[in-house]
Design an enzyme around this catalytic site. Structure first.
Site, PDB file in Angstrom:
ATOM      1  N   ASP A   1       1.901  -3.373   5.847  1.00  0.00           N
ATOM      2  CA  ASP A   1       1.064  -3.213   4.759  1.00  0.00           C
ATOM      3  C   ASP A   1       1.461  -3.943   3.437  1.00  0.00           C
ATOM      4  OD1 ASP A   1       3.273  -1.580   4.702  1.00  0.00           O
ATOM      5  OD2 ASP A   1       2.132   0.267   3.383  1.00  0.00           O
TER       6      ASP A   1
ATOM      7  N   LEU B   1       0.877  -1.131   0.112  1.00  0.00           N
ATOM      8  CA  LEU B   1       0.000  -0.131  -0.018  1.00  0.00           C
ATOM      9  C   LEU B   1       0.987   1.431  -0.016  1.00  0.00           C
ATOM     10  CD1 LEU B   1      -2.698  -1.010   2.569  1.00  0.00           C
ATOM     11  CD2 LEU B   1      -3.213  -0.195   0.083  1.00  0.00           C
TER      12      LEU B   1
END
Length: 497
Positions: A423, A381
């Site tokens: 992430d 991300l």
């Protein structure tokens, strides 16, 4: 074809299956082809061709496991359990049956579940675990939205009750036996009211009534069923009709004629593989007739031997009940262990695989167990730290869960998604680089369309690399990691391969 296989007309079922399989294979109808192969298996089983039936069953088991069809797997496990019992391989049979029971407990209550449960009950009945079989049948009746309808299950259930009642009578538990025989007769009577003239059900009813003492009706029914059953090579039900006629004739004093019917039943056991119940029942009734014809000491001694064998077989039956319970306990322990193992490989926040699962998959690459084609995607991300700083960590956790759900939707059954760290997510895709790039692009666009936070547009950077022979799992991941950094340095929201 399925009805033919389930109602004692195995040769007809086999001819129908062979004809329809040519059509199904020609047009690529795999679903129908699997049902037809199953029908061939049942026809072979009914004809006593156990090895041929087993080969089809094992092929179907591999197919259902490959496609993840748990109820179909449960059903074929039951069928294979029945075959193992017929081959006197009881340990394997009980193991298959226990595994099938676990799958049925977890499966959805559909028509397919009914069919698999019936196969479970039939396998238990063939193993002479009548209590287990009856419990399964009664469960089917309780679930039926139309309990008054007749189905092919009725034939199998009435047969189970019939053999159970006869065996109880032979070990000195006459009243308990009569209760089962009356229940069997009631089921067959309801069936014959709706399907008059069915020779298979007629034979079942005739034998139950003969043993209950209604010999006039039993003799008439047996006489009407014997020739059609012999002509159709439905030997199990033909044996029932001969037994019913033999018992009726014996009770009316026609002992020589009675003996002839029992000999015909015994002889037909050589035409097809008899169920484990059949020979002991025939021998016991023959012994009773011999005792009635000649009550001398030799006849009494011979009958005592037969009765002793019947009691010993009953004790072996009880041992199989215990064997099944032990197999079920082992399956439950194995399932609990497998569940704990799965939980240890699951990321608590996202439900995807965790770092431990990732490490195990890399080991499988090194061992050659994952095989080719295989492509890794490393999905990161972009600017996720800013989301946590601006909106809180709980909001960040919600974003991670939503992204994980999106990744899961883009995985096929053979693909695996894991949360590597923070992430970062890794996808093990069973496909080449071209197919994996299409998946990566769909994921990139889907994340950009996510409406998770007001005014915030999420994006991901993706690194990807296809595994080639001789490359270790660690080296493959290192290459993917390098590609991820290339994607980020190119401006993010990009894919680098």
């Amino acid at each position: 074809m399925h009805i033919l296989a389930n109602t004692g007309r195995a040769p007809e079922a086999l001819r129908a299956a062979d004809a329809f399989l040519m059509i199904a294979n020609a047009v690529g109808d795999d679903r129908s082809a699997n049902f037809l192969r199953q029908g061939r298996m049942y026809a072979y089983l009914d004809m006593g061709r156990i090895e041929e039936a087993t080969a089809i069953g094992e092929e179907l088991l591999r197919t259902h496991r490959r496609t993840g069809n748990l109820l179909a797997e449960a059903k074929v496990l039951c069928d294979l359990a029945q075959m193992r019992v017929l081959q006197t391989r009881y340990v394997d049979g009980m193991r298959y049956l226990a595994r099938a029971g676990m799958l049925l407990d977890a499966g959805p209550r559909t028509e397919r579940h009914r069919s698999a449960t019936c196969s479970f009950a039939q396998a238990a009945a063939v193993a002479q675990m009548y209590e287990t079989a009856a419990e399964a049948y009664e469960h089917l009746v309780a679930l039926d939205e139309r309990p008054t309808r007749t189905t092919s299950f009725d034939l199998i259930y009435s047969r189970t009750l019939l053999y159970w009642g006869l065996r109880l009578a032979h070990v000195g538990r006459a009243e308990e036996g009569a209760t089962r025989l009356r229940r069997s007769a009631a089921i067959t009577r309801r069936w014959l009211d709706q399907h008059p003239g069915d020779p298979c059900m007629t034979a079942v009813q005739a034998l139950a009534l003969a043993k209950l003492g209604d010999i006039a009706v039993a003799e008439k029914l047996a006489n009407s069923a014997i020739m059609p059953l012999r002509a159709g090579e439905s030997w199990e039900f033909a044996r029932m009709a001969h037994l019913a006629l033999g018992i009726s004739l014996r009770e009316s004093g026609a002992l020589a004629e009675s003996r002839r019917e029992f000999l015909a039943a015994h002889q037909s056991c050589g035409f097809t593989a008899a169920l484990p119940d059949e020979r002991p029942i025939i021998r016991y009734e023959m012994g009773l007739t011999a005792l009635a014809m000649d009550g001398g000491q030799p006849s009494r001694d011979l009958f005592a031997v037969v009765a002793g064998q019947v009691r010993e077989l009953w004790q072996l039956r009880l041992q199989r009940v215990g064997m099944f319970r032990q197999a079920r306990q082992r399956e439950e322990l194995e399932a609990a262990r497998e569940h704990a193992e799965q939980e240890s490989r699951r990321d608590a926040l996202t439900g995807l695989g965790n770092r431990r699962h990732f490490d195990l998959l890399l080991e499988q690459i090194d061992d050659g167990r994952l095989g080719r084609p295989l492509t890794l995607l490393l999905v990161d991300l972009d600017h996720f730290k800013a989301v946590n700083d601006a909106f809180s960590h709980s909001t960040g956790d919600r974003v991670l869960r939503d992204v994980a759900g999106l990744l899961r939707r883009h995985c096929r059954a053979s693909d695996v998604a894991v949360r590597y760290a923070g992430d970062e997510f890794v996808l093990f895709l069973r496909g080449d680089a071209a197919a994996a790039r299409e998946v990566a692009e769909r994921i990139r666009l889907a994340v950009a369309r996510l409406d998770v936070l007001p005014g915030v547009r999420l994006t991901v950077s993706v690194g990807m690399a296809e595994w080639t022979e001789g490359v270790t799992g660690e080296a493959l991941f290192r290459a993917v990691d390098e590609r991820l950094y290339a994607a980020k340095w190119s401006g993010r929201n990009a894919i680098a391969a």
